[in-house]
Design an enzyme around this catalytic site. Structure first.
Site, PDB file in Angstrom:
ATOM      1  N   LYS A  48       0.855  -1.186   0.000  1.00 13.18           N
ATOM      2  CA  LYS A  48       0.000   0.000   0.000  1.00 13.18           C
ATOM      3  C   LYS A  48       0.889   1.233   0.000  1.00 13.18           C
ATOM      4  O   LYS A  48       1.590   1.506   0.966  1.00 13.18           O
ATOM      5  CB  LYS A  48      -0.925   0.002   1.225  1.00 13.18           C
ATOM      6  CG  LYS A  48      -1.861   1.207   1.281  1.00 13.18           C
ATOM      7  CD  LYS A  48      -2.799   1.107   2.483  1.00 13.18           C
ATOM      8  CE  LYS A  48      -3.720   2.304   2.569  1.00 13.18           C
ATOM      9  NZ  LYS A  48      -4.653   2.212   3.723  1.00 13.18           N
ATOM     10  N   ASP A 149     -14.576   3.022   8.466  1.00 14.21           N
ATOM     11  CA  ASP A 149     -14.777   2.893   7.015  1.00 14.21           C
ATOM     12  C   ASP A 149     -15.208   1.477   6.663  1.00 14.21           C
ATOM     13  O   ASP A 149     -14.657   0.842   5.764  1.00 14.21           O
ATOM     14  CB  ASP A 149     -13.514   3.275   6.245  1.00 14.21           C
ATOM     15  CG  ASP A 149     -13.802   3.589   4.769  1.00 14.21           C
ATOM     16  OD1 ASP A 149     -14.984   3.782   4.429  1.00 14.21           O
ATOM     17  OD2 ASP A 149     -12.851   3.646   3.977  1.00 14.21           O
TER      18      ASP A 149
END
EC number: 2.7.11.22
Length: 372
Positions: A48, A149
C-alpha cells in the site's frame, strides 16, 4: 528537499525493491495497492503506497495513525502489517521518496466476490463471513479502536477462507467522554452508502455503533449482492435510511433533535420501519432478518453491539457456520472491487436469493449490477 523526505521516511526501513510488483489491485484517495512478491522467498504481499502529494511538512498524520493502530492490532480477523518499506528520494521522483505499508496478501475482497455471479455463498458460509467480521469488530472495539470505514471493499478474504478487516486509514482510537466533555471527532468519515444516521446528522461524540451500522449494511449485501442504500448526497442518504428504517424522530430516537443538523436538513416524515419487509424477498432466514434489523437501528444507543450480535440465534441455529475454503477453492482468480467491471448506476437487482443452497440470485451475466 530530498534530505527532508529521507529523514521523515523511516531510515531503518528496507527498500521496497526487495519486492516485485505484480499487479495493481486497488486505488483511491488513500493511494495505490499492489500485489507483489518477495524477490528471494516468493512470499506474496500487498503493498500500500502512502500518498505523499499534499504533505508539505513530512509524513502524513493519517498514515502515522494507521501504522500505529496496525502495530497494536494483532488478530486473525484483522489484516497483518508485516513491515514498512521505502524508496529513496531522488531527482527521478521529484525528490520525494515513497513509503509502502507491506501486508500479508489476501486473494479477494468481499465487494469483488459479491460482484461475481459465479461466487455463490450458502447460508452457512454467510454465517461464517459475518461471524468473522463481528469477531474482528469485537476485537478492535475492545482495544478502543474505531474502524470508521466499514464497507464490503474493506473486508478481505484469503484463499483459505479467513476474513480480515482492512484499510485502517480512517481508523482512530476512541475514549468515553469524561467530565461531561463530549468528544469532538470528525463526522466526515465512512463511505456515504455505509454511513450511519448519527454521522449524517452531525454527531461528533460517537463510538463503536458507527461500525455496527456498516456491518448491518454489509450483512444485507451478502444477499442483495449490492449496497442497499446508494445515496448521491448526504441528504439523499438520510432519505434512503428513513425509507428503510423509518422516519427519524425523537419518539424512536430520544434526543435526536439535539443533533447539530436535525433542524437544518429536510427529514422524510411519516415513514414506517420496514427493514424486514424490504429485505425478506432476498433474505429468507428469519434469524438473519432479525440480526440485520438489530444492526440497522437508527438510535446508536439501541443498536446491537458486536458481543451481543455474536450471541444472536443467527449463529447458533441450523445450518451452523461453515468454512469458506471449499467454495473459494473453485475460484482460482483473485476478485477485488477495483478489478471488477464498472457498474451502471440506476439499474436494479430483480433476482431473489434463497442462499439455502448454492443457488442464490443468478442471471446469465457474469457480473451482478450492485444496485439494490
Amino acid at each position: 528537499m530530498a534530505k527532508q523526505y529521507d529523514s521523515v521516511e523511516c531510515p531503518f526501513c528496507d527498500e521496497v525493491t526487495k519486492y516485485e510488483k505484480l499487479a495493481k489491485i486497488g486505488q483511491g484517495t488513500f493511494g495505490e495497492v499492489f500485489k507483489a512478491k518477495h524477490r528471494k522467498t516468493g512470499q506474496k504481499v500487498a503493498l500500500k503506497k502512502v500518498l505523499m502529494e499534499n504533505e508539505k511538512e513530512g509524513f502524513p498524520i493519517t498514515a502515522l495513525r494507521e501504522i500505529k493502530i496496525l502495530q497494536l492490532l494483532k488478530h486473525e480477523n484483522v489484516v497483518n502489517l508485516i513491515e514498512i518499506c521505502r524508496t529513496k528520494a531522488s531527482p527521478y521522483n521529484r525528490c520525494k521518496g515513497s513509503i509502502y505499508l507491506v501486508f500479508d496478501f489476501c486473494e479477494h475482497d468481499l465487494a469483488g466476490l459479491l460482484s461475481n455471479v459465479l461466487v455463490k455463498f450458502t447460508l452457512s458460509e454467510i454465517k461464517r463471513v459475518m461471524q468473522m467480521l463481528l469477531n474482528g469488530l469485537y476485537y478492535i472495539h475492545r482495544n478502543k479502536i474505531l474502524h470508521r470505514d466499514m464497507k464490503a471493499a474493506n473486508v478481505l478474504i484469503t484463499r483459505d477462507g479467513v476474513l480480515k478487516l482492512a484499510d485502517f486509514g480512517l481508523a482512530r482510537a476512541f475514549s468515553l467522554a469524561k467530565n461531561s466533555q463530549p468528544n469532538r471527532y470528525t463526522n466526515r468519515v465512512v463511505t456515504l452508502w455505509y454511513r450511519p444516521p448519527e454521522l449524517l446528522l452531525g454527531e461528533r461524540d460517537y463510538g463503536p455503533p458507527i461500525d455496527l451500522w456498516g456491518a448491518g449494511c454489509i450483512m444485507a449485501e451478502m444477499w442483495t449482492r449490492s449496497p442497499i442504500m446508494q445515496g448521491n448526497t448526504e441528504q439523499h442518504q438520510l432519505a434512503l435510511i428513513s425509507q428503510l428504517c423509518g422516519s427519524i424522530t425523537p419518539e424512536v430516537w430520544p434526543n435526536v433533535d439535539k443533533y447539530e443538523l436535525f433542524e437544518k436538513v429536510e427529514l422524510v416524515k411519516g415513514q414506517k420501519r420496514k427493514v424486514k419487509d424490504r429485505l425478506k424477498a432476498y433474505v429468507r432466514d428469519p434469524y438473519a432478518l432479525d440480526l440485520i434489523d438489530k444492526l440497522l437501528v437508527l438510535d446508536p444507543a439501541q443498536r446491537i453491539d458486536s458481543d451481543d450480535a455474536l450471541n444472536h440465534d443467527f449463529f447458533w441455529s441450523d445450518p451452523m457456520p461453515s468454512d469458506l475454503k471449499g467454495m473459494l477453492s473453485t475460484h482460482l482468480t483473485s476478485m477485488f472491487e477495483y478489478l471488477a467491471p464498472p457498474r451502471r448506476k440506476g439499474s436494479q437487482i430483480t433476482q431473489q436469493s434463497t442462499n439455502q443452497s448454492r443457488n442464490p440470485a443468478t442471471t446469465n451475466q457474469t457480473e451482478f449490477e450492485r444496485v439494490f
